[in-house]
Design an enzyme around this catalytic site. Structure first.
Site, PDB file in Angstrom:
ATOM      1  N   GLU A  31     -14.216 -11.613  -7.166  1.00  0.00           N
ATOM      2  CA  GLU A  31     -15.399 -10.706  -7.472  1.00  0.00           C
ATOM      3  C   GLU A  31     -16.670 -10.982  -7.632  1.00  0.00           C
ATOM      4  OE1 GLU A  31     -17.839  -7.774  -9.628  1.00  0.00           O
ATOM      5  OE2 GLU A  31     -17.649  -9.602 -10.496  1.00  0.00           O
TER       6      GLU A  31
ATOM      7  N   ASP B   1     -12.236 -14.702 -12.153  1.00  0.00           N
ATOM      8  CA  ASP B   1     -13.100 -15.632 -11.390  1.00  0.00           C
ATOM      9  C   ASP B   1     -14.632 -15.090 -12.435  1.00  0.00           C
ATOM     10  OD1 ASP B   1     -13.543 -13.179 -10.038  1.00  0.00           O
ATOM     11  OD2 ASP B   1     -14.999 -14.257  -8.745  1.00  0.00           O
TER      12      ASP B   1
END
Length: 453
Positions: free
Chosen positions: A149, A85
């Site tokens: 994250e 991500d």
């Protein structure tokens, strides 16, 4: 293996570009399908690289990708962690080229996620591919790439706790950090933790006419600014009572070791376009950004911010504030201290709300460990010089989580540079760093396996 890497150099880059083109922004729900598409892409590339059991694993949030290669159960096991991500690309208008269309300029890849962390974790997939294709993987490997994250890894902790056997390993290898420069390699031996909060100051029950009420009613924007300004003194120290109580100060020898890292203050100021630096008195700039705790406003808003003028006394004002933590501070402790203090300094004319967001613990890896020595030797073999141990100023909350849940240390073997503009418009990653990372990573496996015996 060098021949394999050279022969497949362009394909590796083309694949990375395909991954970068997927706008896997975890913080914005409108990109949810793209986040999943990125997870599936990573799964497929892990399988193509020769790893077994590549899968997309569901969580209550974005999925986790996992694969492994067990060459010999008696050999040590390396667990590779990364995240697919990325941060939002806003504001788009500040990018020189589209953020999700990778562009090469001056031997650098410009795109969101080029370095953080797509470019860095993808090096591991390609290094593993090269080792497997040439019969040079000396130990077992497990790979876990998550998709949350950038929003605090909210569901990774539960996943790790529920899958301790699946994730059992001897060391965790992470590339989500930086080196000093391409001429001065380094390995980070620690990271700061994080406490992140959002505050809201509320005054009157509605926006007011600043001519009718100005001077008679406290302005929440003014109050918020005054409250924030009071959180630091003239020496740059944070004024929250108890904030420094658990801070572990480095010894003079430890500070001297960190000071070996080359640093040009004038170049630092030129690069940032600033006239001078600022920070806690008694510490160098490098120390302020790595081994000392901080408090910074990440965003602030209130009142009218549209085009033209509107004479309004706003009803409320808000800000987002992050505090970077050092051993032995904990996010819960610091969030509680902040909340109590911030509420206590509010005048009677307003009410205050403090909303905690995500946090993380600080982390330190001993520089005399086998794991750190393996990373040091890997850099020395690939770069021709021994890396300098450094402390990172950023936070990777899951590193401390891994140690608590799995009982193993992490090695922060990053290849980025401070100039990569992470989280900012025009994020970039050097082609040299991408390819040199792929070259260096196999040496870690070689030396770690040998040192483990």
């Amino acid at each position: 293996m060098a021949t394999y890497l050279a022969d497949n150099k362009q394909r590796f880059l083309d694949e990375l570009f395909d991954l970068i083109r997927i706008p896997s922004v975890s913080a914005d729900s409108k990109f949810k399908d793209d986040v999943r598409r990125a997870a599936e892409f990573v799964r497929d590339r892990l399988g193509d690289a020769g790893l077994d059991g590549a899968e997309v694993i569901e969580t209550p949030g974005h999925p986790i990708v996992y694969a492994q290669k067990i060459v010999d159960p008696a050999k040590p096991t390396v667990l590779v962690y990364g995240h697919y991500d990325v941060q939002p690309a806003d504001p788009y208008e500040l990018w020189d080229t589209p953020p999700f269309e990778p562009t090469i300029r001056n031997e650098r890849i410009y795109a969101r996620g080029a370095c953080d962390d797509k470019g860095q974790f993808y090096m591991h997939i390609k290094a593993l591919e090269a080792m497997l294709a040439t019969g040079n993987l000396p130990c077992n490997v497990k790979v876990m790439i998550e998709g949350e994250e950038e929003v605090g890894s909210d569901h990774l902790g539960d996943f790790v706790a529920a899958n301790r056997e699946k994730l059992a390993a001897d060391v965790i290898l992470i590339s989500d950090t930086s080196i000093i420069s391409n001429d001065v390699p380094s390995v980070e031996s620690g990271l700061r933790g994080l406490s992140y909060v959002e505050v809201e100051v509320v005054g009157p029950n509605r926006d007011l006419h600043s001519g009718v009420y100005g001077g008679g009613v406290d302005n929440p924007v003014n109050v918020l600014c005054q409250m924030i300004a009071s959180l630091k003194d003239a020496d740059g120290r944070i004024t929250i009572p108890g904030f420094y109580d658990t801070v572990v100060d480095l010894t003079d020898d430890e500070r001297a070791e960190l000071a070996k890292a080359p640093f040009d203050l004038d170049e630092y100021k030129r690069d940032l376009g600033i006239g001078d630096v600022f920070g806690e008195a008694g510490y160098s700039t490098n120390e302020r950004t790595s081994i000392r705790p901080t408090l910074d406003v990440n965003g602030i808003w209130g009142g009218y911010i549209g085009e033209g003028a509107k004479t309004v006394l706003p009803s409320k004002a808000s800000a987002k504030i992050s505090m970077r933590l050092v051993p032995n501070q904990t996010p819960d402790e610091i969030t509680t201290l902040f909340t109590k203090h911030f509420e206590s300094i509010a005048p009677a004319s307003v009410t205050v709300k403090v909303k905690p967001h995500h946090g993380g613990f600080p982390y330190v890896t001993p520089t005399d460990s086998i794991e750190f020595e393996a990373a040091s030797r890997a850099f020395e073999e690939a770069w021709g010089k021994k890396p300098i141990p450094t402390r990172g100023g950023g936070s990777i909350p899951i590193v401390a989580l891994f140690e608590r849940e799995l009982g193993i240390k992490s090695i922060l073997m990053g290849f980025g540079l401070d100039a990569d503009a992470l989280h900012s418009p025009n994020e970039s990653y050097g082609l040299f760093n991408f390819y040199k990372g792929i070259e260096t990573i196999p040496f870690f496996y070689k030396h770690y396996t040998a040192l483990k015996g």
